[in-house]
Design a protein around this motif. Sequence first.
Motif, mmCIF file in Angstrom:
data_model
loop_
_atom_site.group_PDB
_atom_site.id
_atom_site.type_symbol
_atom_site.label_atom_id
_atom_site.label_comp_id
_atom_site.label_asym_id
_atom_site.label_seq_id
_atom_site.Cartn_x
_atom_site.Cartn_y
_atom_site.Cartn_z
ATOM 1 N N TRP A 170 0.853 -1.185 0.000
ATOM 2 C CA TRP A 170 0.000 0.000 0.000
ATOM 3 C C TRP A 170 0.888 1.234 0.000
ATOM 4 N N SER A 171 0.437 2.284 -0.619
ATOM 5 C CA SER A 171 1.211 3.531 -0.613
ATOM 6 C C SER A 171 1.332 4.071 0.818
ATOM 7 N N TYR A 172 0.359 3.756 1.683
ATOM 8 C CA TYR A 172 0.377 4.167 3.092
ATOM 9 C C TYR A 172 1.638 3.675 3.802
ATOM 10 N N ASN A 173 2.095 2.496 3.447
ATOM 11 C CA ASN A 173 3.243 1.885 4.117
ATOM 12 C C ASN A 173 4.588 2.271 3.509
ATOM 13 N N GLN A 174 4.589 2.988 2.436
ATOM 14 C CA GLN A 174 5.833 3.349 1.771
ATOM 15 C C GLN A 174 6.365 4.651 2.374
ATOM 16 N N VAL A 175 7.317 4.511 3.272
ATOM 17 C CA VAL A 175 7.933 5.662 3.928
ATOM 18 C C VAL A 175 9.442 5.497 3.885
ATOM 19 N N GLU A 176 10.122 6.598 4.033
ATOM 20 C CA GLU A 176 11.584 6.578 4.100
ATOM 21 C C GLU A 176 12.008 6.289 5.532
ATOM 22 N N ILE A 177 13.047 5.526 5.688
ATOM 23 C CA ILE A 177 13.674 5.335 6.996
ATOM 24 C C ILE A 177 14.896 6.259 6.990
ATOM 25 N N ASP A 178 14.693 7.468 7.497
ATOM 26 C CA ASP A 178 15.742 8.481 7.447
ATOM 27 C C ASP A 178 16.420 8.677 8.800
ATOM 28 N N ILE A 179 16.359 7.636 9.610
ATOM 29 C CA ILE A 179 16.964 7.652 10.938
ATOM 30 C C ILE A 179 18.083 6.605 10.928
ATOM 31 N N ALA A 180 19.228 6.953 11.454
ATOM 32 C CA ALA A 180 20.306 5.968 11.533
ATOM 33 C C ALA A 180 19.959 4.915 12.576
ATOM 34 N N PRO A 181 19.877 3.645 12.173
ATOM 35 C CA PRO A 181 19.525 2.603 13.138
ATOM 36 C C PRO A 181 20.630 2.388 14.172
ATOM 37 N N LYS A 182 20.201 2.152 15.422
ATOM 38 C CA LYS A 182 21.155 1.801 16.481
ATOM 39 C C LYS A 182 21.449 0.309 16.450
ATOM 40 N N GLY A 183 20.510 -0.447 15.934
ATOM 41 C CA GLY A 183 20.675 -1.896 15.826
ATOM 42 C C GLY A 183 20.716 -2.318 14.372
#
Length: 100
Positions: A61-74
């Motif tokens: 769904w287009s609703y679920n398409q987001v950028e992960i623009d946070i550096a993961p800690k894990g």
Amino acid sequence: YFEKRVFISEKKDTPALKEIINQIKYDPKKTWMIGNSLKTDIRPAVEVGIHAIHVPSELEWSYNQVEIDIAPKGKLITVHSLLEVPEIIQKHAQEMVVST
């Protein structure tokens, strides 16, 4: 595989995940979110600092398409099948033992 460590929440966002994590007194080095939604599973996991495994749906769904623009800690890993998940978690657990 997950035993009693599966949590279902009506709300699927970062505050709801934080509440669950506070209830279980988690160790972020050993806690994983596995899900198919970047918006409601993976992004909240990254925001609270736990590991995440994304299992994308074939049709998203287009609703679920987001950028992960946070550096993961894990770890932040994408797989094609849930069958890959146990091996990834076991490998990570072995890496932790070797590095300590």
